[in-house]
Every structure is written in structure tokens, then in C-alpha cells.
Design a protein around this motif. Structure first.
Motif, PDB file in Angstrom:
ATOM      1  N   GLU A  48       0.715  -1.051   0.203  1.00 50.45           N
ATOM      2  CA  GLU A  48       0.086  -0.115  -0.209  1.00 50.45           C
ATOM      3  C   GLU A  48       0.963   1.258  -0.010  1.00 50.45           C
ATOM      4  OE1 GLU A  48      -2.766   0.452   3.082  1.00 50.45           O
ATOM      5  OE2 GLU A  48      -3.443  -1.681   3.094  1.00 50.45           O
ATOM      6  N   GLY A  49       0.812   1.987  -0.804  1.00 47.20           N
ATOM      7  CA  GLY A  49       1.489   3.498  -0.729  1.00 47.20           C
ATOM      8  C   GLY A  49       0.970   4.086  -2.245  1.00 47.20           C
ATOM      9  N   HIS A  50       1.390   4.597  -2.477  1.00 46.75           N
ATOM     10  CA  HIS A  50       1.303   5.982  -3.969  1.00 46.75           C
ATOM     11  C   HIS A  50       2.567   6.011  -4.821  1.00 46.75           C
ATOM     12  CE1 HIS A  50       4.076   8.521  -1.380  1.00 46.75           C
ATOM     13  NE2 HIS A  50       4.168   9.359  -2.151  1.00 46.75           N
ATOM     14  N   LEU A  51       1.925   6.277  -6.169  1.00 45.90           N
ATOM     15  CA  LEU A  51       3.247   5.893  -7.258  1.00 45.90           C
ATOM     16  C   LEU A  51       3.660   7.383  -7.265  1.00 45.90           C
ATOM     17  CD1 LEU A  51       3.903   4.039  -9.489  1.00 45.90           C
ATOM     18  CD2 LEU A  51       2.678   5.494 -10.654  1.00 45.90           C
ATOM     19  N   GLY A  52       4.858   6.922  -7.147  1.00 46.43           N
ATOM     20  CA  GLY A  52       5.638   8.587  -7.396  1.00 46.43           C
ATOM     21  C   GLY A  52       6.087   9.042  -9.082  1.00 46.43           C
ATOM     22  N   SER A  53       6.826  10.587  -8.947  1.00 39.28           N
ATOM     23  CA  SER A  53       6.684  10.938 -10.005  1.00 39.28           C
ATOM     24  C   SER A  53       7.357  10.460 -10.844  1.00 39.28           C
ATOM     25  CB  SER A  53       7.238  12.294  -9.944  1.00 39.28           C
ATOM     26  OG  SER A  53       8.148  12.432  -9.294  1.00 39.28           O
ATOM     27  N   ASP A  54       8.882   9.741  -9.859  1.00 41.61           N
ATOM     28  CA  ASP A  54      10.203   8.843 -11.101  1.00 41.61           C
ATOM     29  C   ASP A  54       9.037   7.359 -11.518  1.00 41.61           C
ATOM     30  OD1 ASP A  54       9.600   7.548  -8.333  1.00 41.61           O
ATOM     31  OD2 ASP A  54      11.786   8.307  -8.589  1.00 41.61           O
ATOM     32  N   ARG A  55       7.631   7.356 -11.373  1.00 43.96           N
ATOM     33  CA  ARG A  55       6.807   5.709 -11.823  1.00 43.96           C
ATOM     34  C   ARG A  55       7.198   4.323 -10.718  1.00 43.96           C
ATOM     35  NH1 ARG A  55       3.483   5.728 -15.439  1.00 43.96           N
ATOM     36  NH2 ARG A  55       3.266   4.168 -16.544  1.00 43.96           N
ATOM     37  N   VAL A  56       8.102   4.891  -9.994  1.00 45.22           N
ATOM     38  CA  VAL A  56       8.572   3.667  -8.677  1.00 45.22           C
ATOM     39  C   VAL A  56       7.538   4.181  -7.019  1.00 45.22           C
ATOM     40  CG1 VAL A  56      10.384   3.508  -7.235  1.00 45.22           C
ATOM     41  CG2 VAL A  56      10.670   4.317  -8.686  1.00 45.22           C
ATOM     42  N   PHE A  57       6.868   2.927  -7.055  1.00 47.36           N
ATOM     43  CA  PHE A  57       5.903   3.019  -6.370  1.00 47.36           C
ATOM     44  C   PHE A  57       6.595   2.352  -5.233  1.00 47.36           C
ATOM     45  CE2 PHE A  57       2.431   0.617  -3.482  1.00 47.36           C
ATOM     46  CZ  PHE A  57       1.648   1.012  -3.617  1.00 47.36           C
ATOM     47  N   VAL A  58       6.276   3.548  -3.899  1.00 47.49           N
ATOM     48  CA  VAL A  58       6.423   4.172  -2.364  1.00 47.49           C
ATOM     49  C   VAL A  58       5.429   3.546  -1.584  1.00 47.49           C
ATOM     50  CG1 VAL A  58       7.791   6.125  -0.862  1.00 47.49           C
ATOM     51  CG2 VAL A  58       7.645   6.034  -3.289  1.00 47.49           C
ATOM     52  N   ALA A  59       6.105   2.314  -0.833  1.00 47.63           N
ATOM     53  CA  ALA A  59       5.181   1.490  -0.227  1.00 47.63           C
ATOM     54  C   ALA A  59       5.229   1.878   1.176  1.00 47.63           C
ATOM     55  CB  ALA A  59       5.184   0.063  -0.457  1.00 47.63           C
ATOM     56  N   ASP A  60       4.328   2.246   2.012  1.00 46.25           N
ATOM     57  CA  ASP A  60       4.219   2.301   3.416  1.00 46.25           C
ATOM     58  C   ASP A  60       3.976   0.916   4.281  1.00 46.25           C
ATOM     59  OD1 ASP A  60       1.110   2.762   3.480  1.00 46.25           O
ATOM     60  OD2 ASP A  60       1.688   4.468   3.118  1.00 46.25           O
ATOM     61  N   THR A  61       3.921   0.078   3.066  1.00 48.56           N
ATOM     62  CA  THR A  61       2.717  -1.211   4.312  1.00 48.56           C
ATOM     63  C   THR A  61       2.938  -1.919   3.095  1.00 48.56           C
ATOM     64  OG1 THR A  61       0.873   0.578   5.455  1.00 48.56           O
ATOM     65  CG2 THR A  61       1.010  -2.404   5.107  1.00 48.56           C
ATOM     66  N   VAL A  62       3.652  -3.240   3.645  1.00 51.65           N
ATOM     67  CA  VAL A  62       3.760  -4.749   3.626  1.00 51.65           C
ATOM     68  C   VAL A  62       3.511  -5.568   3.645  1.00 51.65           C
ATOM     69  CG1 VAL A  62       5.427  -5.924   1.548  1.00 51.65           C
ATOM     70  CG2 VAL A  62       5.634  -3.532   2.090  1.00 51.65           C
ATOM     71  N   LEU A  63       2.120  -6.301   2.874  1.00 46.89           N
ATOM     72  CA  LEU A  63       1.548  -7.325   3.068  1.00 46.89           C
ATOM     73  C   LEU A  63       2.572  -8.464   2.166  1.00 46.89           C
ATOM     74  CD1 LEU A  63      -2.100  -6.070   3.453  1.00 46.89           C
ATOM     75  CD2 LEU A  63      -0.039  -6.295   5.999  1.00 46.89           C
ATOM     76  N   ALA A  64       3.078  -9.930   3.193  1.00 46.74           N
ATOM     77  CA  ALA A  64       3.308 -10.990   2.382  1.00 46.74           C
ATOM     78  C   ALA A  64       1.943 -12.496   2.745  1.00 46.74           C
ATOM     79  CB  ALA A  64       4.463 -11.712   2.639  1.00 46.74           C
ATOM     80  N   LYS A  65       2.183 -12.810   2.195  1.00 45.73           N
ATOM     81  CA  LYS A  65       0.879 -14.077   2.432  1.00 45.73           C
ATOM     82  C   LYS A  65       1.448 -14.897   3.065  1.00 45.73           C
ATOM     83  CE  LYS A  65       2.632 -18.213  -0.761  1.00 45.73           C
ATOM     84  NZ  LYS A  65       2.827 -19.291  -1.094  1.00 45.73           N
ATOM     85  N   HIS A  66       0.772 -15.692   3.815  1.00 47.84           N
ATOM     86  CA  HIS A  66       1.131 -16.171   5.645  1.00 47.84           C
ATOM     87  C   HIS A  66       1.215 -17.831   5.503  1.00 47.84           C
ATOM     88  CE1 HIS A  66      -3.369 -17.130   6.052  1.00 47.84           C
ATOM     89  NE2 HIS A  66      -3.158 -16.730   6.039  1.00 47.84           N
ATOM     90  N   ASP A  67       0.676 -18.260   4.801  1.00 44.73           N
ATOM     91  CA  ASP A  67       0.805 -20.283   3.844  1.00 44.73           C
ATOM     92  C   ASP A  67       0.942 -20.154   2.998  1.00 44.73           C
ATOM     93  OD1 ASP A  67      -1.124 -20.213   3.162  1.00 44.73           O
ATOM     94  OD2 ASP A  67      -2.013 -21.257   5.723  1.00 44.73           O
ATOM     95  N   GLU A  68       1.139 -21.670   2.651  1.00 49.82           N
ATOM     96  CA  GLU A  68       1.579 -22.281   0.842  1.00 49.82           C
ATOM     97  C   GLU A  68       0.205 -21.857   0.122  1.00 49.82           C
ATOM     98  OE1 GLU A  68       4.438 -24.317   1.340  1.00 49.82           O
ATOM     99  OE2 GLU A  68       4.723 -23.178   2.685  1.00 49.82           O
ATOM    100  N   THR A  69      -0.805 -22.309   0.380  1.00 43.93           N
ATOM    101  CA  THR A  69      -2.029 -21.461  -0.071  1.00 43.93           C
ATOM    102  C   THR A  69      -2.524 -20.689  -0.078  1.00 43.93           C
ATOM    103  OG1 THR A  69      -3.278 -22.420   2.131  1.00 43.93           O
ATOM    104  CG2 THR A  69      -2.288 -24.029   0.350  1.00 43.93           C
ATOM    105  N   TYR A  70      -2.121 -19.603   0.304  1.00 43.01           N
ATOM    106  CA  TYR A  70      -2.865 -18.520   0.445  1.00 43.01           C
ATOM    107  C   TYR A  70      -1.749 -17.373  -0.721  1.00 43.01           C
ATOM    108  CZ  TYR A  70      -4.886 -13.750   1.793  1.00 43.01           C
ATOM    109  OH  TYR A  70      -5.148 -12.038   1.630  1.00 43.01           O
TER     110      TYR A  70
END
Length: 159
Positions: free
Chosen positions: A104-126
Motif C-alpha cells: 500500500e502506498g502511492h506512485l511517485g513522479s519517477d513511476r516508482v511505487f513508494v510503499a508504506d505497508t507491505v503484506l506477504a502471504k502467510h502460508d503455502e496456499t494463501y
């Protein structure tokens, strides 16, 4: 003022207070809403720099680079397009290349996504529902796994 006029004035007063409260709530919620986008969506229709969005996809292999400190850069892909992401903070323990991620975040002027939250999957199937739906729509998801880009897309299209 007659009794009827007093009741009418009171009713309009209550309606004005309710309308003002509803307007304030909607304004506050609009600032925190983040819409889901795949890398292909972002490349095709770049959102404004101030628009908060969710970027979902797979962490592209070979793209995770950690700077001194807690700054990490990587690319998120949906196997069609990829978007560079920069994140400053601690990543989830399950964050790694080739796994599903939602940032989650916003796209910067240089077209790079600046994230303030990163969520990863929590098990093998999710995998985040939005990511799976997007991969299914592209024919790149079959039997709970990503279909290799080398395989024909039609194999996964029947899901």
C-alpha cells in the motif's frame, strides 16, 4: 412562531446536523480508501501521485535489494508487467522472491511505487484474492498455482 413552525425548524436543524456528520465521515473515509491495482493496471493507467493505492502481485525473482538500514527495493509483477517498489521499514518474515505480496502506498513522479505497508502471504496456499482474480482473468492461475509464462495462457483460462 407557531407550534408547527417550531417542529419544522427543529426537524430541519436535525437534518442539517445529520447531513454535516455524514459529509465529515465520507470525507475522512475517502482519504483512507486504497484501491487494488495490478502492475499491468498501473502501467496502463498511472494513478495520480497523491492517490493512495494497493499494488498486488508476485515479488519478481532477482529484484530484491536491501540498502544499508531498512530500505528495500524490489519489483512486483503479474507476469505481464512489473512495477518497481521502494519500502522503508521492516518486511514481514515471509516476504521473499516468487511469493504473493500486497503493498500500500502511492506512485511517485519517477513511476516508482513508494510503499508504506507491505503484506506477504502467510502460508503455502494463501494469495491475496485480488491477485488471484487478476491472474485468473489473464489465464495465469491454475489449480492454486501460477502457470509458468512459458506455458500457453489458454491452459489456465478455464478456471
Amino acid at each position: 412562531m407557531t407550534r408547527k413552525q417550531k417542529r419544522l425548524a427543529g426537524l430541519f436543524g436535525i437534518l442539517a446536523v445529520v447531513a454535516t456528520a455524514a459529509g465529515l465521515v465520507l470525507t475522512a473515509l475517502s482519504d483512507s480508501v486504497a484501491f487494488f491495482n495490478s502492475p499491468t493496471d498501473i502501467v496502463a493507467h498511472a494513478p495520480g501521485e497523491t492517490q493512495r493505492i494497493r499494488l498486488g502481485g508476485i515479488v519478481e525473482a532477482g529484484t530484491v535489494h536491501r540498502d544499508a538500514g531498512q530500505r528495500v527495493s524490489f519489483r512486483v509483477t503479474d507476469t505481464v508487467e512489473s512495477v518497481p517498489v521502494v519500502y522503508a521499514g521492516l518486511l514481514p518474515d515471509l516476504f521473499r522472491e516468487g511469493q504473493g505480496v500486497v503493498a500500500e502506498g502511492h506512485l511517485g513522479s519517477d513511476r516508482v511505487f513508494v510503499a508504506d505497508t507491505v503484506l506477504a502471504k502467510h502460508d503455502e496456499t494463501y494469495m491475496p484474492k485480488e491477485v488471484v482474480d487478476d491472474l485468473k482473468a489473464r489465464g495465469l492461475w491454475k489449480d492454486g498455482a501460477i502457470v509458468s509464462a512459458a506455458e500457453p495462457a489458454a491452459k489456465g483460462a478455464g478456471l
